[in-house]
Design a protein around this motif. Structure first.
Motif, PDB file in Angstrom:
ATOM      1  N   PRO A 128       0.812  -1.215   0.000  1.00 22.92           N
ATOM      2  CA  PRO A 128       0.000   0.000   0.000  1.00 22.92           C
ATOM      3  C   PRO A 128       0.849   1.270   0.000  1.00 22.92           C
ATOM      4  N   PHE A 129       0.388   2.257  -0.726  1.00 22.08           N
ATOM      5  CA  PHE A 129       1.054   3.542  -0.803  1.00 22.08           C
ATOM      6  C   PHE A 129       0.436   4.507   0.212  1.00 22.08           C
ATOM      7  N   ASP A 130       1.239   5.488   0.598  1.00 18.66           N
ATOM      8  CA  ASP A 130       0.791   6.511   1.540  1.00 18.66           C
ATOM      9  C   ASP A 130       0.132   7.689   0.836  1.00 18.66           C
ATOM     10  N   ALA A 131       0.257   7.761  -0.487  1.00 18.26           N
ATOM     11  CA  ALA A 131      -0.352   8.836  -1.266  1.00 18.26           C
ATOM     12  C   ALA A 131      -0.215   8.492  -2.736  1.00 18.26           C
ATOM     13  N   ALA A 132      -0.985   9.204  -3.567  1.00 18.53           N
ATOM     14  CA  ALA A 132      -0.878   9.025  -5.014  1.00 18.53           C
ATOM     15  C   ALA A 132      -1.168  10.349  -5.701  1.00 18.53           C
ATOM     16  N   THR A 133      -0.581  10.510  -6.885  1.00 20.27           N
ATOM     17  CA  THR A 133      -0.852  11.681  -7.715  1.00 20.27           C
ATOM     18  C   THR A 133      -1.095  11.237  -9.146  1.00 20.27           C
ATOM     19  N   CYS A 134      -1.838  12.074  -9.861  1.00 23.79           N
ATOM     20  CA  CYS A 134      -2.073  11.840 -11.288  1.00 23.79           C
ATOM     21  C   CYS A 134      -2.296  13.214 -11.918  1.00 23.79           C
ATOM     22  N   LEU A 135      -1.220  13.855 -12.327  1.00 21.92           N
ATOM     23  CA  LEU A 135      -1.284  15.219 -12.831  1.00 21.92           C
ATOM     24  C   LEU A 135      -1.189  15.245 -14.348  1.00 21.92           C
ATOM     25  N   LEU A 136      -2.138  15.922 -14.969  1.00 20.18           N
ATOM     26  CA  LEU A 136      -2.163  16.143 -16.415  1.00 20.18           C
ATOM     27  C   LEU A 136      -2.122  14.832 -17.190  1.00 20.18           C
ATOM     28  N   THR A 137      -2.834  13.855 -16.690  1.00 25.24           N
ATOM     29  CA  THR A 137      -2.805  12.506 -17.270  1.00 25.24           C
ATOM     30  C   THR A 137      -4.183  11.943 -17.578  1.00 25.24           C
ATOM     31  N   LEU A 138      -5.151  12.114 -16.683  1.00 28.63           N
ATOM     32  CA  LEU A 138      -6.431  11.432 -16.849  1.00 28.63           C
ATOM     33  C   LEU A 138      -7.183  11.858 -18.107  1.00 28.63           C
ATOM     34  N   HIS A 139      -6.888  13.034 -18.653  1.00 32.51           N
ATOM     35  CA  HIS A 139      -7.572  13.405 -19.897  1.00 32.51           C
ATOM     36  C   HIS A 139      -7.084  12.593 -21.100  1.00 32.51           C
ATOM     37  N   PHE A 140      -6.041  11.779 -20.910  1.00 32.98           N
ATOM     38  CA  PHE A 140      -5.622  10.838 -21.951  1.00 32.98           C
ATOM     39  C   PHE A 140      -6.322   9.486 -21.813  1.00 32.98           C
ATOM     40  N   VAL A 141      -7.002   9.265 -20.703  1.00 33.48           N
ATOM     41  CA  VAL A 141      -7.657   7.984 -20.443  1.00 33.48           C
ATOM     42  C   VAL A 141      -9.079   8.034 -21.010  1.00 33.48           C
ATOM     43  N   PRO A 142      -9.450   7.101 -21.897  1.00 39.28           N
ATOM     44  CA  PRO A 142     -10.824   7.090 -22.431  1.00 39.28           C
ATOM     45  C   PRO A 142     -11.854   7.079 -21.316  1.00 39.28           C
ATOM     46  N   ARG A 143     -12.967   7.717 -21.580  1.00 39.26           N
ATOM     47  CA  ARG A 143     -13.991   7.873 -20.546  1.00 39.26           C
ATOM     48  C   ARG A 143     -14.437   6.534 -19.977  1.00 39.26           C
ATOM     49  N   ASP A 144     -14.541   5.508 -20.811  1.00 37.67           N
ATOM     50  CA  ASP A 144     -15.018   4.213 -20.321  1.00 37.67           C
ATOM     51  C   ASP A 144     -13.960   3.460 -19.510  1.00 37.67           C
ATOM     52  N   GLN A 145     -12.726   3.985 -19.453  1.00 35.39           N
ATOM     53  CA  GLN A 145     -11.670   3.380 -18.640  1.00 35.39           C
ATOM     54  C   GLN A 145     -11.338   4.206 -17.402  1.00 35.39           C
ATOM     55  N   ARG A 146     -11.974   5.357 -17.275  1.00 36.01           N
ATOM     56  CA  ARG A 146     -11.615   6.282 -16.188  1.00 36.01           C
ATOM     57  C   ARG A 146     -11.922   5.697 -14.812  1.00 36.01           C
ATOM     58  N   LEU A 147     -13.095   5.110 -14.635  1.00 41.40           N
ATOM     59  CA  LEU A 147     -13.459   4.573 -13.326  1.00 41.40           C
ATOM     60  C   LEU A 147     -12.535   3.435 -12.919  1.00 41.40           C
ATOM     61  N   ASP A 148     -12.209   2.546 -13.844  1.00 47.29           N
ATOM     62  CA  ASP A 148     -11.309   1.443 -13.522  1.00 47.29           C
ATOM     63  C   ASP A 148      -9.930   1.955 -13.126  1.00 47.29           C
ATOM     64  N   THR A 149      -9.435   2.973 -13.828  1.00 44.73           N
ATOM     65  CA  THR A 149      -8.127   3.544 -13.498  1.00 44.73           C
ATOM     66  C   THR A 149      -8.131   4.113 -12.090  1.00 44.73           C
ATOM     67  N   LEU A 150      -9.163   4.891 -11.762  1.00 43.99           N
ATOM     68  CA  LEU A 150      -9.256   5.470 -10.418  1.00 43.99           C
ATOM     69  C   LEU A 150      -9.416   4.383  -9.357  1.00 43.99           C
ATOM     70  N   SER A 151     -10.187   3.352  -9.650  1.00 41.22           N
ATOM     71  CA  SER A 151     -10.391   2.266  -8.687  1.00 41.22           C
ATOM     72  C   SER A 151      -9.094   1.525  -8.415  1.00 41.22           C
ATOM     73  N   GLN A 152      -8.289   1.339  -9.464  1.00 40.27           N
ATOM     74  CA  GLN A 152      -7.013   0.664  -9.269  1.00 40.27           C
ATOM     75  C   GLN A 152      -6.046   1.506  -8.448  1.00 40.27           C
ATOM     76  N   ILE A 153      -6.099   2.813  -8.618  1.00 37.61           N
ATOM     77  CA  ILE A 153      -5.294   3.684  -7.757  1.00 37.61           C
ATOM     78  C   ILE A 153      -5.751   3.530  -6.314  1.00 37.61           C
ATOM     79  N   ARG A 154      -7.066   3.590  -6.092  1.00 35.62           N
ATOM     80  CA  ARG A 154      -7.600   3.480  -4.734  1.00 35.62           C
ATOM     81  C   ARG A 154      -7.191   2.173  -4.070  1.00 35.62           C
ATOM     82  N   ARG A 155      -7.212   1.072  -4.810  1.00 37.31           N
ATOM     83  CA  ARG A 155      -6.881  -0.221  -4.207  1.00 37.31           C
ATOM     84  C   ARG A 155      -5.436  -0.293  -3.748  1.00 37.31           C
ATOM     85  N   ARG A 156      -4.599   0.572  -4.267  1.00 43.10           N
ATOM     86  CA  ARG A 156      -3.184   0.565  -3.909  1.00 43.10           C
ATOM     87  C   ARG A 156      -2.843   1.521  -2.761  1.00 43.10           C
TER      88      ARG A 156
END
Length: 228
Positions: free
Chosen positions: A106-134
């Motif tokens: 587990p990580f103590d923090a996470a960042t995602c700057l100037l990146t999520l607008h490259f992620v297709p809308r239908d993959q956005r929730l999965d990407t965020l969920s995978q960050i949360r799980r870590r």
């Protein structure tokens, strides 16, 4: 999510990003402050979209005890990150790929700057969920990216303002049109309301807007203790 950064694009990233994003240096400083509120002095940070190294360098400069795992799909951008953050490579591990190849934490923090607008809308929730799980429960997450209304004429207005800000003074609207079209074709836009809803769906709470620079918005949120 696809890698859009060729070697040529990567070479211009370090110069172009601060010019195109209003208050970019302040965004990085605010990110470090928000993370430090809840991170231990020897904390571990997950950085999604670490290519270029500007974010890694700023966070490492600010906190000598933090270590970082940076993830990016572009070999050229990772090479630039190694160069940009070269003074801190003993505290940085870089991984080529997408969020699914990131260490489990587990990580103590996470960042995602100037990146999520490259992620297709239908993959956005999965990407965020995978960050949360870590993340450990309560860990801060800072995200900033282009977030504009999906309806017209508001969407085009904000995209146009973003492009005009990063262009030389005196550039005509006709000269800006190719850049506007390229943004629409290459990026995936989610409205601010959808962005906040997706963060909550992914298992984050206390979602707060802390940054607004024309079309770029930044949020801080925290890994919900009760999320799956």
């Amino acid at each position: 999510m696809s890698s859009v950064f060729t070697e040529q694009a990567a070479a211009s990233y370090a110069e172009g990003t601060p010019r195109k994003v209003p208050g970019y240096a302040g965004l990085l400083r605010m990110t470090a402050l928000l993370l430090a509120e809840r991170m231990p002095p020897q904390g571990r940070v997950l950085v999604l979209g670490a290519g270029g190294g500007l974010e890694l360098r700023a966070l490492a400069d600010a906190h000598a005890g933090w270590t970082f795992d940076g993830v990016d799909p572009s070999p050229a951008m990772l090479a630039l990150a190694r160069e940009t953050a070269s003074a801190h490579l003993d505290r940085i591990s870089l991984h080529e790929g997408y969020i699914d190849i990131a260490p489990d934490g587990p990580f103590d923090a996470a960042t995602c700057l100037l990146t999520l607008h490259f992620v297709p809308r239908d993959q956005r929730l999965d990407t965020l969920s995978q960050i949360r799980r870590r993340l450990r429960p309560g860990a801060p997450f800072v995200a900033a990216h282009i977030s504009v209304p999906r309806t017209e004429p508001e969407r085009s207005l904000w995209i146009g303002r973003h492009i005009a800000y990063g262009s030389p003074d005196g550039t005509s609207p006709a000269q800006l049109e190719p850049s506007r079209q390229a943004m629409i074709e290459k990026l995936s836009f989610v409205s601010p309301e959808e962005d906040e809803a997706l963060l909550r769906q992914a298992g984050f709470s206390d979602v707060s807007l802390f940054y607004l620079g024309f079309a770029v918005r930044g949020w801080v949120a925290y890994a919900d203790e009760f999320a799956p």
